[in-house]
Design an enzyme around this catalytic site. Structure first.
Site, PDB file in Angstrom:
ATOM      1  N   ASP A 355       0.822  -1.205   0.000  1.00  0.00           N
ATOM      2  CA  ASP A 355       0.000   0.000   0.000  1.00  0.00           C
ATOM      3  C   ASP A 355       0.858   1.258   0.000  1.00  0.00           C
ATOM      4  O   ASP A 355       1.976   1.260   0.478  1.00  0.00           O
ATOM      5  CB  ASP A 355      -0.912  -0.003   1.225  1.00  0.00           C
ATOM      6  CG  ASP A 355      -0.122  -0.092   2.519  1.00  0.00           C
ATOM      7  OD1 ASP A 355       0.716  -0.997   2.629  1.00  0.00           O
ATOM      8  OD2 ASP A 355      -0.336   0.743   3.421  1.00  0.00           O
ATOM      9  N   GLU A 356       0.300   2.315  -0.546  1.00  0.00           N
ATOM     10  CA  GLU A 356       0.876   3.658  -0.456  1.00  0.00           C
ATOM     11  C   GLU A 356       2.354   3.685  -0.857  1.00  0.00           C
ATOM     12  O   GLU A 356       3.190   4.319  -0.217  1.00  0.00           O
ATOM     13  CB  GLU A 356       0.690   4.212   0.962  1.00  0.00           C
ATOM     14  CG  GLU A 356      -0.786   4.298   1.366  1.00  0.00           C
ATOM     15  CD  GLU A 356      -0.998   4.643   2.829  1.00  0.00           C
ATOM     16  OE1 GLU A 356      -1.981   5.332   3.140  1.00  0.00           O
ATOM     17  OE2 GLU A 356      -0.187   4.203   3.676  1.00  0.00           O
ATOM     18  N   TYR A 447     -12.030   1.251  11.465  1.00  0.00           N
ATOM     19  CA  TYR A 447     -10.733   1.683  11.996  1.00  0.00           C
ATOM     20  C   TYR A 447     -10.959   2.195  13.421  1.00  0.00           C
ATOM     21  O   TYR A 447     -11.518   3.272  13.636  1.00  0.00           O
ATOM     22  CB  TYR A 447     -10.127   2.769  11.105  1.00  0.00           C
ATOM     23  CG  TYR A 447      -9.258   2.235   9.984  1.00  0.00           C
ATOM     24  CD1 TYR A 447      -9.513   0.982   9.428  1.00  0.00           C
ATOM     25  CD2 TYR A 447      -8.195   2.970   9.483  1.00  0.00           C
ATOM     26  CE1 TYR A 447      -8.720   0.489   8.403  1.00  0.00           C
ATOM     27  CE2 TYR A 447      -7.391   2.489   8.456  1.00  0.00           C
ATOM     28  CZ  TYR A 447      -7.663   1.252   7.921  1.00  0.00           C
ATOM     29  OH  TYR A 447      -6.878   0.764   6.907  1.00  0.00           O
ATOM     30  N   ASP A 449      -8.926   3.284  15.655  1.00  0.00           N
ATOM     31  CA  ASP A 449      -8.185   4.446  16.141  1.00  0.00           C
ATOM     32  C   ASP A 449      -8.918   5.744  15.799  1.00  0.00           C
ATOM     33  O   ASP A 449      -8.580   6.808  16.320  1.00  0.00           O
ATOM     34  CB  ASP A 449      -6.772   4.474  15.561  1.00  0.00           C
ATOM     35  CG  ASP A 449      -6.744   4.371  14.035  1.00  0.00           C
ATOM     36  OD1 ASP A 449      -7.498   3.549  13.499  1.00  0.00           O
ATOM     37  OD2 ASP A 449      -5.970   5.100  13.400  1.00  0.00           O
ATOM     38  N   TRP A 497      -4.609   0.915  14.324  1.00  0.00           N
ATOM     39  CA  TRP A 497      -3.364   1.593  13.971  1.00  0.00           C
ATOM     40  C   TRP A 497      -2.921   2.427  15.171  1.00  0.00           C
ATOM     41  O   TRP A 497      -3.736   3.058  15.843  1.00  0.00           O
ATOM     42  CB  TRP A 497      -3.561   2.447  12.732  1.00  0.00           C
ATOM     43  CG  TRP A 497      -3.943   1.633  11.533  1.00  0.00           C
ATOM     44  CD1 TRP A 497      -5.160   1.534  10.948  1.00  0.00           C
ATOM     45  CD2 TRP A 497      -3.071   0.776  10.779  1.00  0.00           C
ATOM     46  NE1 TRP A 497      -5.123   0.670   9.888  1.00  0.00           N
ATOM     47  CE2 TRP A 497      -3.851   0.189   9.746  1.00  0.00           C
ATOM     48  CE3 TRP A 497      -1.718   0.442  10.871  1.00  0.00           C
ATOM     49  CZ2 TRP A 497      -3.323  -0.700   8.819  1.00  0.00           C
ATOM     50  CZ3 TRP A 497      -1.189  -0.444   9.941  1.00  0.00           C
ATOM     51  CH2 TRP A 497      -1.971  -1.000   8.938  1.00  0.00           C
ATOM     52  N   GLU A 499      -0.588   5.034  15.807  1.00  0.00           N
ATOM     53  CA  GLU A 499       0.031   6.350  15.929  1.00  0.00           C
ATOM     54  C   GLU A 499      -0.460   7.072  17.185  1.00  0.00           C
ATOM     55  O   GLU A 499       0.318   7.694  17.907  1.00  0.00           O
ATOM     56  CB  GLU A 499      -0.282   7.212  14.693  1.00  0.00           C
ATOM     57  CG  GLU A 499       0.425   6.765  13.433  1.00  0.00           C
ATOM     58  CD  GLU A 499      -0.425   5.842  12.594  1.00  0.00           C
ATOM     59  OE1 GLU A 499      -1.309   5.157  13.166  1.00  0.00           O
ATOM     60  OE2 GLU A 499      -0.218   5.789  11.363  1.00  0.00           O
TER      61      GLU A 499
END
Length: 594
Positions: A355-356, A447, A449, A497, A499
């Site tokens: 990805d990305e 998601y 988060d 995720w 972060e």
């Protein structure tokens, strides 16, 4: 189901004990499990779990029996001795001499575990009445799910790790028939952005098991760190596992804490995680993200970089421009990493990310330019497809199947690849319509988060608003998908995720109780009654989470100590994100096979 509580009174004391047991059975609470079973019929009375309660299980269910003893014994004092020695019976009447035999006493109350292949994979049937509990499963995983439901039928204190004096331990009379709606019920756990020590990973596995979740997607590498050892590549953990500092809050408010962060798992750690999860019928799917998201790799081995290598492991969030070169050396690196991971993780699937991927560095990298020319590609952008195909070949040599994020569809994914659809439902839809098996993990739906409320006290609010109610209504099969394509949707996967999740407390807050709603959405068949779920959650299930030590988000909003006024977030409107996803996934509308 309607028999009275068994009472074999031979004295005044026994009679009193029997009366107390009957009172306890009458007072047994009918707590509803999460996920809600397919069929649940209450009966009369209750089974009392006592220190003398025995356990009858065949050898093929020895692991499940051992788990149940370890789970129930500390809190209840019921260590469940083996039923093979629990009963006594009179000998036969030989007809010689006076008849001294006495009637055999009825069998002691027991818990019985059995297999019944007619039930199907992961399915189970649970019958409880005052005389005993019987759990039958289509396979050991089904029996295990039945044991998790049994624990939830007991008072919440049964989920604690020591006896708190909460008695009696009564299981209401009930008949349950249950089976999973989807076969892939997963959670991605990011241990890169903030490292999660092994003990906390094992704890999370236990919390997954409580909710009948069966896939742990372990995100092990990214720009911000590398989390496992690879023989022959020591700098991955000497350099790549550590960063000098981390961002405080989101990338939109670039503040750093000035505090080094890192960590990694040894081979023995990973083997332990895999075995611990397997004992709870959870498959651990590893992810090593390549060729992009590779800054930690390239900080350790700059010679593998396309273009200018990074100066160190990334300290900020967001996407790095660092990408592996399309060189033979990069392929050799990937081959060694895959061999190491496949030796540890028996999972059929291996996620390579994909990805990305920033393609700009390839355009100025001599090795990547030479590779593109040798392949007859019009430009270096085609190297993404080539790189993914090489990874698929490496995995096939280990009898593994490539799992990649939906970006790998854009240039043509390898035949047979499993796709993780994360960009709304666009990726899942495109993959299924192209004939790929797919796991739906739309960022706008699951998601965890992302923020849970609009309020200003929500800690680090990022992304679109995703409430408990939203997740309970989640369906991994995109609306309107034709039946043939829908059959390719294996299930769904929530994502944590990390972060913004810099501690176990933050992880608990983000995951629960939304993960409870996700588990029910993926497990329970039939129409959704979200209002009823929210009622069950508040009255029945949050006390269980509290007993398990989970610092969940209260339904009314965060506790003061759960807020983060020092780290502002970056909330986004759902309409804005949906519009962005349409643009991002335009190339998915005509996916091509490699």
């Amino acid at each position: 189901m309607t028999a009275p509580v068994a009472a074999r009174a031979s004295s005044a004391s026994d009679a009193a004990d029997a009366a107390d047991a009957a009172d306890a059975a009458d007072a047994a609470e009918r707590r509803l499990p999460v996920p809600l079973p397919a069929v649940l019929q209450w009966g009369d009375g209750a089974f009392l779990l006592l220190p003398e309660t025995a356990l009858d299980a065949p050898t093929e269910l020895a692991g499940e029996a051992a788990w149940l003893r370890a789970a129930l014994g500390p809190a209840t004092g019921a260590w469940l001795p083996d039923a093979s020695g629990a009963d006594t019976a009179a000998g036969p009447d030989t007809g010689v001499g006076p008849d001294t035999s006495t009637a055999a006493p009825p069998p002691a109350p027991r818990i019985t575990l059995r297999l019944d292949s007619a039930l199907g994979a992961e399915s189970y049937r649970l019958d409880a009445d005052p005389s005993g509990i019987r759990i039958e499963g289509g396979d050991p995983a089904g029996v295990f799910h039945g044991l998790q439901t049994l624990r939830q039928l007991l008072p919440p204190a049964a989920l604690r790790r020591a006896d708190t004096g909460a008695e009696p331990w009564a299981v209401p009379a009930v008949r349950i028939e249950d089976r999973p709606r989807h076969r892939w019920r997963g959670v991605l756990l990011d241990v890169v952005r903030h490292f999660l020590p092994k003990a906390d990973v094992l704890r999370f596995v236990d919390l997954m098991a409580v909710h009948h979740l069966n896939v742990l997607h372990l995100h092990l590498t990214d720009d911000q760190g590398w989390r496992f050892e690879v023989p022959g590549w020591p700098r991955l953990t000497e350099v790549g596992a550590w960063r000098t500092e981390s961002m405080v809050g989101t990338r939109h408010t670039p503040r750093h804490d000035g505090r080094p962060h890192g960590g990694y798992y040894t081979r023995e750690d990973l083997r332990e995680i895999v075995a611990y999860a397997a004992a709870r019928h959870i498959t651990v799917v590893p992810e090593v993200d390549v060729p992009g998201h590779a800054q930690a790799v390239l900080a350790a081995y700059p010679e593998l970089a396309a273009g200018e290598p990074p100066s160190g492991v990334r300290t900020g969030w967001g996407i790095s421009d660092a990408v592996l070169s399309a060189s033979d050396e990069s392929l050799a690196f990937c081959r060694d990493v895959i061999a190491e991971i496949c030796a540890i993780f028996p999972s059929r699937y291996f996620c390579v990310g994909g990805d990305e991927v920033p393609r700009g560095p390839w355009r100025d990298d001599p090795a990547s330019i030479a590779r593109a020319r040798s392949l007859g590609l019009p430009d270096t952008d085609g190297l993404q497809r080539w790189f993914t195909a090489r990874l698929a070949e490496m995995l096939a040599a280990h009898d593994r199947t490539l799992f990649g994020w939906d970006e790998i569809l854009e240039d043509g994914a390898p035949a047979g690849a499993l796709i993780g659809g994360w960009r709304g439902d666009h990726g899942a839809r495109a993959a299924a319509e192209a004939g790929h098996d797919v796991v739906a993990s739309p960022d706008t739906s699951v998601y965890l988060d992302y923020r849970q409320a609009e309020g200003p006290d929500e800690p680090l609010p990022i992304g679109t608003l995703i409430t408990v109610e939203d997740i309970h209504g989640f369906d991994p099969v995109p609306a309107g998908l034709e039946a043939d394509a829908a059959a390719h949707v294996l299930g769904g996967q929530a994502a944590l995720w990390a972060e913004m999740l810099d501690s176990v407390r933050a992880l608990d807050y983000a995951a629960f109780p939304r993960l409870c709603a996700f588990a029910e959405a993926l497990w329970t068949e039939g129409p959704r009654d979200t209002a009823a779920f929210m009622s069950r959650l508040a009255t029945d299930h949050l006390p269980r989470l509290a007993a398990l030590g989970v610092e969940y988000r209260p339904l009314a909003g965060p506790h003061p100590w759960q807020s983060r006024p020092d780290a502002p977030g970056h909330p986004r409107a759902r309409a804005d994100r949906e519009a962005e996803l349409v643009e991002m996934t335009a190339r998915l509308r005509e996916p091509r096979e490699a």
